[in-house]
Scaffold this active site. Structure first.
Site, PDB file in Angstrom:
ATOM      1  N   PRO A   2      48.717  53.784  36.416  1.00 19.82           N
ATOM      2  CA  PRO A   2      48.698  52.323  36.362  1.00 19.82           C
ATOM      3  C   PRO A   2      47.262  51.806  36.326  1.00 19.82           C
ATOM      4  O   PRO A   2      46.422  52.213  37.126  1.00 19.82           O
ATOM      5  CB  PRO A   2      49.411  51.922  37.664  1.00 19.82           C
ATOM      6  N   GLU A   3      46.990  50.919  35.380  1.00 21.64           N
ATOM      7  CA  GLU A   3      45.665  50.338  35.246  1.00 21.64           C
ATOM      8  C   GLU A   3      45.740  48.866  35.640  1.00 21.64           C
ATOM      9  O   GLU A   3      46.745  48.418  36.189  1.00 21.64           O
ATOM     10  CB  GLU A   3      45.150  50.557  33.825  1.00 21.64           C
ATOM     11  N   LYS A  57      41.888  47.983  40.948  1.00 25.63           N
ATOM     12  CA  LYS A  57      43.257  48.495  40.887  1.00 25.63           C
ATOM     13  C   LYS A  57      43.909  48.543  42.265  1.00 25.63           C
ATOM     14  O   LYS A  57      44.947  49.185  42.448  1.00 25.63           O
ATOM     15  CB  LYS A  57      43.277  49.886  40.255  1.00 25.63           C
ATOM     16  N   HIS A  90      61.002  60.467  46.793  1.00 26.94           N
ATOM     17  CA  HIS A  90      59.600  60.029  46.765  1.00 26.94           C
ATOM     18  C   HIS A  90      59.403  58.602  47.263  1.00 26.94           C
ATOM     19  O   HIS A  90      58.342  58.015  47.041  1.00 26.94           O
ATOM     20  CB  HIS A  90      58.985  60.168  45.369  1.00 26.94           C
ATOM     21  N   ARG A 109      53.783  61.819  42.614  1.00 31.05           N
ATOM     22  CA  ARG A 109      52.631  62.729  42.600  1.00 31.05           C
ATOM     23  C   ARG A 109      51.723  62.570  43.818  1.00 31.05           C
ATOM     24  O   ARG A 109      50.817  63.367  44.031  1.00 31.05           O
ATOM     25  CB  ARG A 109      51.827  62.539  41.305  1.00 31.05           C
ATOM     26  N   ARG A 150      20.697  53.408  28.769  1.00 31.20           N
ATOM     27  CA  ARG A 150      21.790  54.321  29.087  1.00 31.20           C
ATOM     28  C   ARG A 150      22.189  55.130  27.860  1.00 31.20           C
ATOM     29  O   ARG A 150      22.426  54.581  26.781  1.00 31.20           O
ATOM     30  CB  ARG A 150      23.011  53.540  29.592  1.00 31.20           C
ATOM     31  N   ARG A 259      39.324  63.181  29.096  1.00 21.75           N
ATOM     32  CA  ARG A 259      40.313  62.368  28.393  1.00 21.75           C
ATOM     33  C   ARG A 259      40.118  62.409  26.884  1.00 21.75           C
ATOM     34  O   ARG A 259      39.000  62.338  26.392  1.00 21.75           O
ATOM     35  CB  ARG A 259      40.242  60.917  28.877  1.00 21.75           C
TER      36      ARG A 259
END
Length: 269
Positions: A2-3, A57, A90, A109, A150, A259
């Site tokens: 979830p973002e 978050k 869960h 999880r 950067r 990713r």
């Protein structure tokens, strides 16, 4: 995982059921989450719920004398249910309200967390965070100033919580596509004008995702148990090897960190 849009969607779903209620007690069935459930949580009794908000978050439940911090981790969900609803596998933590409803935290999880911070000081996890992406303080000038010198890839740069909070893998890819910026381009080599376009793209993508109820790929459901529908609007995420929606070029994929990152080799430079 979830973002920000999924967490914001969850907040909007649970707020009407919690704000102004009394937290009667907390039941913990499984304390072994990403961080152990805070000891102080077990003693919470008859606590007025003053407000609910989101930071990055984290879901923050403000009580009279402290704050609950909930992070959904990789697979966590929150539902408001009747207290006598049979448990599912869960279902780790219940917050019992004076309405007879329960805020139930489910996390297969166990990478999520339920923590408590007493007093008025913010939890250490909330310190050193960058601006909220939907706030006025986040803009192209901010990104441009922080990126000077950067060499890190711009995708990794905007996913850094010190740069801006809540822009996870899905929405970083979608925002970079919308702004026409290659995800591997060095952050310090992007112009102010392009950062202004990227900041606006981040705001637009996140707002659209929130409006759609977030993105359900596997585990995420809203507080009412329904999925989010932004997955139907994804332009690049998960589409490597398929035609670009703008130019029909075949989308490619690179890796940033651990990713995979999809992008259009024609539209993104």
């Amino acid at each position: 995982m979830p973002e920000l849009p999924e967490v914001e969607t969850t907040l909007r779903g649970i707020r009407p059921h919690l704000q102004g209620r009394i937290l009667k007690s907390v039941t913990v069935r499984e304390p072994r989450l990403r961080w152990p459930v805070s000891e102080a949580i077990y003693a919470l009794r008859d606590c007025p719920v003053v407000a609910l908000r989101r930071r990055a978050k984290y879901l923050l439940i403000e009580l009279e004398h402290g704050q609950l911090l909930i992070h959904l981790g990789m697979s966590g969900t929150l539902r408001v249910v009747d207290m006598d609803l049979p448990l599912r596998k869960h279902d780790h933590v219940d917050l019992l309200l004076d309405s007879g409803k329960v805020l139930r935290f489910n996390d297969p999880r166990r990478f999520g967390s339920v923590l408590f911070q007493g007093g008025d000081q913010p939890h250490s996890l909330l310190q050193s965070l960058g601006p909220e992406p939907l706030s006025d303080s986040f803009n192209g000038q901010w990104l441009f100033a922080r990126s000077r010198g950067r060499k890190v890839a711009v995708k990794s740069f905007i996913m850094d919580n010190a740069t801006v909070v809540g822009v996870g893998n899905i929405y970083a890819q979608e925002s970079l596509f919308m702004a026409g910026i290659h995800p591997s381009r060095a952050a310090g080599r992007i112009s102010l004008a392009r950062y202004q376009a990227l900041a606006e793209a981040i705001k637009r993508v996140l707002a659209q995702a929130i409006e759609a109820g977030g993105t359900t790929l596997k585990d995420f459901t809203r507080a009412d148990g329904q999925p989010g529908y932004f997955a139907q609007s994804l332009n690049v995420y998960g589409r490597a090897g398929q035609p670009c929606v703008q130019c029909d070029a075949i989308l490619k994929a690179d890796r940033h960190g651990q990713r995979s990152t999809a992008y259009c080799p024609q539209c993104q430079r």
